[in-house]
Each structure stands twice: as C-alpha cells, then as structure tokens.
Design a protein around this motif. Sequence first.
Motif, short mmCIF file in Angstrom:
data_model
loop_
_atom_site.label_atom_id
_atom_site.label_comp_id
_atom_site.label_asym_id
_atom_site.label_seq_id
_atom_site.Cartn_x
_atom_site.Cartn_y
_atom_site.Cartn_z
N THR A 169 -23.70 -5.15 -67.49
CA THR A 169 -24.66 -5.17 -68.58
C THR A 169 -24.10 -4.48 -69.82
OG1 THR A 169 -26.47 -5.13 -67.00
CG2 THR A 169 -27.01 -4.52 -69.25
N VAL A 170 -23.50 -3.33 -69.63
CA VAL A 170 -22.90 -2.60 -70.75
C VAL A 170 -21.77 -3.42 -71.36
CG1 VAL A 170 -21.49 -0.58 -71.30
CG2 VAL A 170 -23.55 -0.32 -69.94
N PHE A 230 -21.28 -6.64 -71.48
CA PHE A 230 -21.69 -7.83 -72.22
C PHE A 230 -22.69 -7.55 -73.34
CE2 PHE A 230 -20.26 -9.76 -68.19
CZ PHE A 230 -19.25 -10.53 -68.71
N ASN A 231 -23.32 -6.37 -73.36
CA ASN A 231 -24.38 -6.14 -74.34
C ASN A 231 -24.13 -5.01 -75.33
OD1 ASN A 231 -26.02 -8.21 -73.32
ND2 ASN A 231 -26.70 -6.89 -71.67
N VAL A 232 -23.13 -4.18 -75.14
CA VAL A 232 -22.88 -3.07 -76.05
C VAL A 232 -21.95 -3.55 -77.16
CG1 VAL A 232 -21.79 -0.79 -76.25
CG2 VAL A 232 -23.24 -1.31 -74.31
N ASP A 233 -22.21 -3.09 -78.37
CA ASP A 233 -21.38 -3.53 -79.48
C ASP A 233 -19.96 -2.97 -79.35
OD1 ASP A 233 -20.73 -1.33 -81.22
OD2 ASP A 233 -22.04 -2.06 -82.80
N ASP A 234 -19.01 -3.66 -79.96
CA ASP A 234 -17.59 -3.39 -79.75
C ASP A 234 -17.17 -1.97 -80.10
OD1 ASP A 234 -17.09 -5.88 -78.77
OD2 ASP A 234 -16.54 -6.73 -80.72
N LYS A 270 -18.13 -0.04 -77.01
CA LYS A 270 -17.81 -0.68 -75.74
C LYS A 270 -16.68 0.01 -74.98
CE LYS A 270 -18.18 -5.08 -75.18
NZ LYS A 270 -18.01 -6.51 -75.23
#
Length: 159
Positions: A117-118, A120-124, A127
């Motif tokens: 989840t982190v 695929f969903n946290v901004d670069d 990340k």
Amino acid sequence: MDGDWFGMAASAAGGGVFGVIGTLLGRVAGYFETKQQQAFERDRWQHDAAMTRLQMEVSRAEAEAELNAVQAEGSWQGLTASVAADAALASGYQFVDAIRALTRPALTLLLWLITATVFFNVDDALKARVVETAVFAATAATLWWFGDRTSPSGRRYPA
C-alpha cells in the motif's frame, strides 16, 4: 756505527708509520663494525617491537572471538528458553491454539500489505524512506517469526 743508528731510526720510524696506519685501519674497521652492530641491534629491536604488536593483536582477536562465542551462546540459550516457554503455553482449547497459530502469518501478511500500500500510494518524495522502513519490517518479521519455528534439533514448535 752511525749507519746502525740511522738504520735503527729508519726502522723505528717505518714501524711507527705502519703502527699508526694499522691503528687507523683498526679504528676505521671498528667504526664500521660498531655501525653494523648498531644497525643489527636496531633491526632486532624493531623486529621485537613488531612481534610484540602482532602478539597483542592476536591476543585482542582471541579475546574478541571468545566474547563473540559467549554472546552467541547466550543468544542461543535465550532463544532456546523462549521456544521452550512458547511450547509450554498449550492452552487445551483448540480455538485459542488456532488463533495463536494464525497470529504470525496474519501479522506477516498485514505487514506485506502495508508495504504494498505504501509503495503504490505514497508520493515519490517520501516513498524511498517509508518503503525502505516497511520492507525492513516485513522482511525482519517474516524471517524472524518463521525462522525460529523450527529448533536446531528439527523438532517443530507450535506458533
């Protein structure tokens, strides 16, 4: 008779010159001999100092190895005691044993889901740090939780 005195004086002078030359040659040879002996002594002291340093390093390495062995032995004793204590927790209720047996797999699956989840969903910008931490936690949990389920003797323990 004058010739005898003159011959004797010439012999004395010649002997004196050769004596002085011999003394000088002896002194020069003595100087080089002393210099060579000092070099030998200096090399011997350097060798002795190097040997002492090496012996100290060997002693230090032996002490570190002994300390590591003691620490490893203590870790194994702690793990053995933990596994034995865990094995002694038989509840007698199948429902409780089933929940205990599913705890590690469920937590591991949850950690890997959080990691995905982190990822695929946290901004670069965040990340790299967050994903590294989540992967570390999930990997450590997987290897630790499932790695210690089997004892060194091959006997399997419940969760």
